[in-house]
Design an enzyme around this catalytic site. Structure first.
Site, PDB file in Angstrom:
ATOM      1  N   ARG A 224      13.572  -1.732   9.123  1.00 52.67           N
ATOM      2  CA  ARG A 224      12.744  -1.099  10.155  1.00 52.67           C
ATOM      3  C   ARG A 224      12.626  -2.046  11.347  1.00 52.67           C
ATOM      4  O   ARG A 224      12.488  -3.253  11.162  1.00 52.67           O
ATOM      5  CB  ARG A 224      11.340  -0.826   9.587  1.00 52.67           C
ATOM      6  CG  ARG A 224      11.271   0.419   8.741  1.00 52.67           C
ATOM      7  CD  ARG A 224       9.995   0.525   7.938  1.00 52.67           C
ATOM      8  NE  ARG A 224       8.765   0.165   8.630  1.00 52.67           N
ATOM      9  CZ  ARG A 224       7.546   0.264   8.091  1.00 52.67           C
ATOM     10  NH1 ARG A 224       7.410   0.738   6.864  1.00 52.67           N
ATOM     11  NH2 ARG A 224       6.473  -0.087   8.759  1.00 52.67           N
TER      12      ARG A 224
ATOM     13  N   LYS B 275       0.815  -1.220   0.000  1.00 45.66           N
ATOM     14  CA  LYS B 275       0.000   0.000   0.000  1.00 45.66           C
ATOM     15  C   LYS B 275       0.851   1.273   0.000  1.00 45.66           C
ATOM     16  O   LYS B 275       0.478   2.242  -0.641  1.00 45.66           O
ATOM     17  CB  LYS B 275      -1.031  -0.001   1.129  1.00 45.66           C
ATOM     18  CG  LYS B 275      -0.497   0.097   2.516  1.00 45.66           C
ATOM     19  CD  LYS B 275      -1.643   0.038   3.503  1.00 45.66           C
ATOM     20  CE  LYS B 275      -1.175  -0.422   4.862  1.00 45.66           C
ATOM     21  NZ  LYS B 275      -0.057   0.286   5.460  1.00 45.66           N
TER      22      LYS B 275
ATOM     23  N   ARG C 195      -7.026   3.166  10.513  1.00 45.94           N
ATOM     24  CA  ARG C 195      -6.484   1.849  10.834  1.00 45.94           C
ATOM     25  C   ARG C 195      -7.437   1.075  11.732  1.00 45.94           C
ATOM     26  O   ARG C 195      -7.184  -0.056  12.083  1.00 45.94           O
ATOM     27  CB  ARG C 195      -5.184   2.088  11.576  1.00 45.94           C
ATOM     28  CG  ARG C 195      -4.143   1.038  11.480  1.00 45.94           C
ATOM     29  CD  ARG C 195      -3.238   1.215  10.322  1.00 45.94           C
ATOM     30  NE  ARG C 195      -1.998   0.508  10.451  1.00 45.94           N
ATOM     31  CZ  ARG C 195      -0.892   0.877   9.854  1.00 45.94           C
ATOM     32  NH1 ARG C 195      -0.880   1.951   9.111  1.00 45.94           N
ATOM     33  NH2 ARG C 195       0.190   0.164   9.977  1.00 45.94           N
TER      34      ARG C 195
ATOM     35  N   ARG D  36       2.115  -7.253  14.090  1.00 48.36           N
ATOM     36  CA  ARG D  36       1.445  -6.331  13.162  1.00 48.36           C
ATOM     37  C   ARG D  36       0.347  -7.051  12.392  1.00 48.36           C
ATOM     38  O   ARG D  36      -0.720  -6.490  12.143  1.00 48.36           O
ATOM     39  CB  ARG D  36       2.460  -5.713  12.193  1.00 48.36           C
ATOM     40  CG  ARG D  36       3.319  -4.657  12.875  1.00 48.36           C
ATOM     41  CD  ARG D  36       4.501  -4.294  12.033  1.00 48.36           C
ATOM     42  NE  ARG D  36       4.143  -3.516  10.861  1.00 48.36           N
ATOM     43  CZ  ARG D  36       4.935  -3.397   9.801  1.00 48.36           C
ATOM     44  NH1 ARG D  36       6.084  -4.013   9.741  1.00 48.36           N
ATOM     45  NH2 ARG D  36       4.537  -2.660   8.783  1.00 48.36           N
TER      46      ARG D  36
ATOM     47  N   ARG E 123      12.238  -6.438   3.406  1.00 53.84           N
ATOM     48  CA  ARG E 123      12.194  -5.009   3.053  1.00 53.84           C
ATOM     49  C   ARG E 123      13.380  -4.245   3.656  1.00 53.84           C
ATOM     50  O   ARG E 123      13.758  -4.478   4.796  1.00 53.84           O
ATOM     51  CB  ARG E 123      10.885  -4.405   3.577  1.00 53.84           C
ATOM     52  CG  ARG E 123      10.774  -2.901   3.358  1.00 53.84           C
ATOM     53  CD  ARG E 123       9.373  -2.435   3.372  1.00 53.84           C
ATOM     54  NE  ARG E 123       8.683  -2.674   4.640  1.00 53.84           N
ATOM     55  CZ  ARG E 123       7.374  -2.509   4.802  1.00 53.84           C
ATOM     56  NH1 ARG E 123       6.625  -2.130   3.790  1.00 53.84           N
ATOM     57  NH2 ARG E 123       6.821  -2.734   5.971  1.00 53.84           N
TER      58      ARG E 123
HETATM   59  P1  AMP Z   1       3.016   1.715   8.466  1.00 55.52           P
HETATM   60  O1  AMP Z   1       4.227   2.378   7.932  1.00 55.52           O
HETATM   61  O2  AMP Z   1       1.736   2.251   7.890  1.00 55.52           O
HETATM   62  O3  AMP Z   1       3.100   0.212   8.410  1.00 55.52           O
HETATM   63  O4  AMP Z   1       2.934   2.096  10.029  1.00 55.52           O
HETATM   64  C1  AMP Z   1       3.974   1.744  10.926  1.00 55.52           C
HETATM   65  C2  AMP Z   1       3.462   1.810  12.355  1.00 55.52           C
HETATM   66  O5  AMP Z   1       3.017   3.134  12.661  1.00 55.52           O
HETATM   67  C3  AMP Z   1       2.249   0.917  12.660  1.00 55.52           C
HETATM   68  O6  AMP Z   1       2.609  -0.418  12.943  1.00 55.52           O
HETATM   69  C4  AMP Z   1       1.674   1.636  13.885  1.00 55.52           C
HETATM   70  O7  AMP Z   1       2.437   1.377  15.048  1.00 55.52           O
HETATM   71  C5  AMP Z   1       1.885   3.100  13.525  1.00 55.52           C
HETATM   72  N1  AMP Z   1       0.723   3.663  12.784  1.00 55.52           N
HETATM   73  C6  AMP Z   1       0.683   4.070  11.485  1.00 55.52           C
HETATM   74  N2  AMP Z   1      -0.525   4.537  11.169  1.00 55.52           N
HETATM   75  C7  AMP Z   1      -1.297   4.404  12.282  1.00 55.52           C
HETATM   76  C8  AMP Z   1      -2.650   4.695  12.585  1.00 55.52           C
HETATM   77  N3  AMP Z   1      -3.484   5.203  11.671  1.00 55.52           N
HETATM   78  N4  AMP Z   1      -3.092   4.418  13.839  1.00 55.52           N
HETATM   79  C9  AMP Z   1      -2.282   3.918  14.782  1.00 55.52           C
HETATM   80  N5  AMP Z   1      -0.989   3.617  14.561  1.00 55.52           N
HETATM   81  C10 AMP Z   1      -0.483   3.855  13.329  1.00 55.52           C
END
Ligand code: AMP
Length: 212
Positions: free
Chosen positions: A158, A13, A88, A169, A125
């Site tokens: 990461r 995404k 989310r 996750r 990744r």
């Molecule tokens: P992502 O890069 O979108 O996979 O996000 C990495 C991490 O950021 C997630 O595993 C959450 O810990 C946090 N995160 C990102 N977006 C949200 C959201 N909308 N609500 C809560 N936590 C978020």
């Protein structure tokens, strides 16, 4: 053009949201990227947010909603946006609807992929610490060993792409985020896309649906 991209971690995404933003000439707003910037600081908030992210948990809604509403109120987001990583959970989706600037219906894309594919993609990744470009040790390696082919920055994994965090996750996704698929399907806003295909093929499907 207002677009929301949904999908489990590793579904592509982020990559597709960047491309959609460029294609539609609207900002790509990734809550994950915003949070990763935030946790570089030394504030109390940065430390708190980091502990959630590193363990693969969701950051509390109060914090994320403040960030997103601030970002959507910026001038460049008035003409549209591609939201990546928000909402989310159902609470965030309801709040998003109440935000005045998102009154008209966004298009919601859901990228689907099997757990096996997701784990393989996430664990391989690598991200550039300078320009945030994404690589994969197997599918998309950098041409320069452990360095970014775009800017020469160092590549890193990461913390939340490490095995224990990946498992968390995926669990969090299934419990908190997957209900969004039904939520938007019921509102007839959802378009599901096969995220197992190549980056190019997935993007073509997205564009085809945008033009409909
Ligand atoms: P992502 O890069 O979108 O996979 O996000 C990495 C991490 O950021 C997630 O595993 C959450 O810990 C946090 N995160 C990102 N977006 C949200 C959201 N909308 N609500 C809560 N936590 C978020």
């Amino acid at each position: 053009m207002k677009i929301i991209v949904l999908g489990p971690p590793g579904s592509g995404k982020g990559t597709q949201a960047v491309r959609l933003g460029k294609y539609c000439r609207v900002p790509h707003i990734s809550t994950g990227d915003i949070l990763r910037q935030l946790v570089k600081g030394k504030t109390f908030l940065a430390k708190r947010v980091k502990s959630y992210m590193n363990s693969g948990k969701l950051v509390p809604d109060r914090i994320i909603v403040d960030i997103v509403s601030g970002r959507l109120a910026e001038k460049d987001a008035k003409k549209g946006f591609v939201l990546d990583g928000f909402p989310r959970n159902l609470n965030q989706a309801e709040i998003l609807e109440k935000l005045a600037m998102v009154k008209d219906k966004p298009k919601v894309f859901n990228l689907k992929a099997s757990d096996k594919t997701l784990v393989k993609r996430i664990s391989g990744r690598r991200v550039c610490g300078s320009c945030r470009a994404n690589y994969h040790v197997e599918y998309n390696p950098s041409k320069i060993m452990e360095k970014c082919a775009n800017c020469g920055g160092s590549l890193y994994q990461r913390d939340d792409d490490k095995p224990q965090a990946i498992r968390n996750r995926l669990k969090v996704y299934k419990k908190e985020s997957r209900p969004l698929v039904r939520y938007y399907a019921k509102k007839k806003m959802l378009v599901s896309i096969n995220g197992e295909k190549t980056e190019k093929e997935v993007f073509s499907s997205l564009i085809k649906h945008l033009k409909k």
